[in-house]
Design a protein around this motif. Structure first.
Motif, short mmCIF file in Angstrom:
data_model
loop_
_atom_site.label_atom_id
_atom_site.label_comp_id
_atom_site.label_asym_id
_atom_site.label_seq_id
_atom_site.Cartn_x
_atom_site.Cartn_y
_atom_site.Cartn_z
N ASP A 148 0.85 -1.09 0.01
CA ASP A 148 -0.07 0.17 -0.14
C ASP A 148 0.84 1.29 0.11
O ASP A 148 0.58 2.08 0.63
CB ASP A 148 -0.85 0.06 1.17
CG ASP A 148 -2.16 1.06 1.00
OD1 ASP A 148 -2.51 1.32 -0.07
OD2 ASP A 148 -2.67 1.48 1.90
N ILE A 149 1.88 1.42 -0.88
CA ILE A 149 2.81 2.40 -1.06
C ILE A 149 2.51 2.82 -2.49
O ILE A 149 2.35 2.04 -3.21
CB ILE A 149 4.27 1.99 -0.68
CG1 ILE A 149 4.47 1.48 0.79
CG2 ILE A 149 5.25 3.37 -1.08
CD1 ILE A 149 6.02 1.14 0.80
N GLY A 150 2.38 4.22 -2.56
CA GLY A 150 2.11 4.66 -3.93
C GLY A 150 3.42 4.56 -4.64
O GLY A 150 4.41 4.82 -4.12
N LEU A 151 3.38 4.80 -5.95
CA LEU A 151 4.63 4.55 -6.92
C LEU A 151 4.13 5.60 -8.16
O LEU A 151 3.29 5.44 -8.65
CB LEU A 151 4.95 3.20 -7.15
CG LEU A 151 5.95 3.21 -8.49
CD1 LEU A 151 7.18 3.74 -7.84
CD2 LEU A 151 6.23 1.91 -9.04
N THR A 152 5.15 6.53 -8.15
CA THR A 152 5.16 7.45 -9.66
C THR A 152 6.43 6.97 -10.13
O THR A 152 7.57 6.91 -9.74
CB THR A 152 5.23 8.78 -9.01
OG1 THR A 152 4.14 9.32 -8.44
CG2 THR A 152 5.30 9.45 -10.28
N GLN A 153 6.13 6.39 -11.43
CA GLN A 153 7.31 6.11 -12.45
C GLN A 153 7.47 7.37 -13.27
O GLN A 153 6.72 7.88 -14.10
CB GLN A 153 7.05 5.01 -13.33
CG GLN A 153 6.81 3.48 -12.54
CD GLN A 153 6.77 2.59 -13.44
OE1 GLN A 153 7.30 2.30 -14.54
NE2 GLN A 153 5.46 1.67 -13.33
N VAL A 154 8.79 8.12 -13.16
CA VAL A 154 8.92 9.11 -13.81
C VAL A 154 9.97 8.90 -15.03
O VAL A 154 10.99 8.70 -15.04
CB VAL A 154 9.61 10.36 -12.87
CG1 VAL A 154 9.72 11.55 -13.60
CG2 VAL A 154 8.62 10.45 -11.62
N PRO A 155 9.33 9.20 -16.25
CA PRO A 155 10.27 9.26 -17.52
C PRO A 155 11.52 10.18 -17.45
O PRO A 155 11.28 11.42 -16.77
CB PRO A 155 9.53 9.74 -18.43
CG PRO A 155 8.06 9.20 -18.11
CD PRO A 155 8.22 9.57 -16.57
N ALA A 156 12.45 9.74 -18.00
CA ALA A 156 13.66 10.74 -17.60
C ALA A 156 13.65 11.99 -18.55
O ALA A 156 12.91 11.87 -19.55
CB ALA A 156 15.07 9.90 -18.34
N LEU A 157 14.01 13.16 -17.93
CA LEU A 157 14.00 14.33 -18.80
C LEU A 157 14.96 14.31 -19.64
O LEU A 157 16.09 14.17 -19.34
CB LEU A 157 14.12 15.55 -17.48
CG LEU A 157 14.00 16.95 -18.19
CD1 LEU A 157 12.71 17.41 -18.53
CD2 LEU A 157 14.51 17.93 -17.03
N ALA A 158 14.54 15.01 -20.82
CA ALA A 158 15.51 14.71 -22.04
C ALA A 158 15.61 16.16 -22.84
O ALA A 158 14.55 16.76 -22.67
CB ALA A 158 15.40 13.58 -22.78
#
Length: 312
Positions: A148-158
């Motif tokens: 029950d931990i939220g997760l944000t997958q963040v695409p690499a800034l390019a």
């Protein structure tokens, strides 16, 4: 500005620091890509305190100690850069042999969930963790959901050159482009260290210098730079600096940073200076005599003053 609290013992986190949304990573340099990650995690859970989970030393320093120093930022510098991004809690986990042997499951369950009490985490697509980097983003997604931990997958800034990365910034500095590295860091790159006693040769040449060992910092391209120097107390001076081994004098010592502060008199021995590199003026070179070297340093200083002078 938000004051960031630093925690170095993940086994004893106070209740006041639990319940955060944390970005995960090494954060060497705290560049624009790192800032994007931190802001994305905060945007996902703006109701939670901003935090970072990072490691000290960098895993590469543990596993490849024979490699040359490569760090863009050390612990204290990294903390200040994270604080400037509004991070409130920095969990700096000691990366030793015992910790490196934790499985990916133990990292998520024992560290992120049980010890730190995180409610939300975020990372880039390439984040790997656990013994022999056994955990990846897919494993993290599965385990955080179960806990029950939220997760944000963040695409690499390019940008047009590809993703922003610490590796790319290191290459720019080693190739002699500190101004381009600064664009990717969001601030000038600097070396922070204690002023040490030298051989006083700069004083004899008419350009007294403050000598700072590079230590665990990356060695940028050898040569002469236009720099600004932040003194204890926060005052800033312009100056000119040499990075290298002084081939004209050829004293056989390791590379160092020698800084001449413009319009400054005083004793800096033992004090901590932050030296920001702005532009490489010329590569390291050997001169036929000390008189030639002295004349060139005068030209270097003039060029640095002109380059650093505020626009009218």
């Amino acid at each position: 500005m938000t004051h960031a609290r630093l925690y170095k013992d993940w086994h004893s986190i106070p209740p006041s620091a639990r319940g955060c949304a944390a970005a995960l990573g090494n954060f060497d340099g705290v560049h624009l890509g790192h800032a994007h990650l931190i802001r994305s995690v905060h945007a996902a859970r703006p109701d939670l305190p901003r935090a970072v989970v990072t490691f000290e030393p960098h895993p590469r320093e543990l596993f490849r100690p024979q490699d040359p120093p490569f760090r863009l930022t050390l612990s204290e510098e990294r903390l200040a850069a994270l604080e400037a991004l509004g991070v409130e809690h920095v969990f700096e986990i000691p990366f030793d042999r015992a910790f490196s042997n934790l499985s990916a499951e133990q990292f998520v369950q024992d560290v992120l969930h049980d010890a730190l009490g995180l409610l939300h985490v975020g990372c880039g697509p390439d984040f790997a963790f656990g013994h022999r980097r056994g955990g990846d983003i897919n494993f993290l997604a599965e385990r955080t959901q179960a806990l029950d931990i939220g997760l944000t997958q963040v695409p690499a800034l390019a940008d047009a050159g590809g993703p922003f990365s610490s590796t790319r910034i290191r290459r720019l500095l080693q190739d002699g482009y500190p101004e381009r590295a600064a664009e990717e860091l969001g601030r000038p790159w600097f070396i922070r260290g204690e002023v040490q006693h030298g051989d006083k040769r700069g004083r004899l040449l008419g350009f007294p210098t403050a000598n700072i060992a590079l230590g665990r910092h990356l060695e940028p391209a050898r040569g002469v730079y236009a720099v600004t120097i932040r003194l204890p107390g926060g005052h800033t001076r312009m100056g000119v600096a040499n990075v290298g081994r002084r081939p004209t004098i050829d004293d056989g010592q390791e590379s160092r940073l020698e800084v001449h502060l413009f319009d400054f008199e005083g004793d800096l021995y033992g004090q901590q200076l932050s030296v920001a590199l702005h532009r490489l003026l010329r590569p390291e070179m050997r001169f036929a005599s000390l008189d030639e070297l002295k004349a060139q340093i005068a030209l270097d200083a003039l060029q640095a003053r002109q380059l650093l002078a505020p626009a009218p």
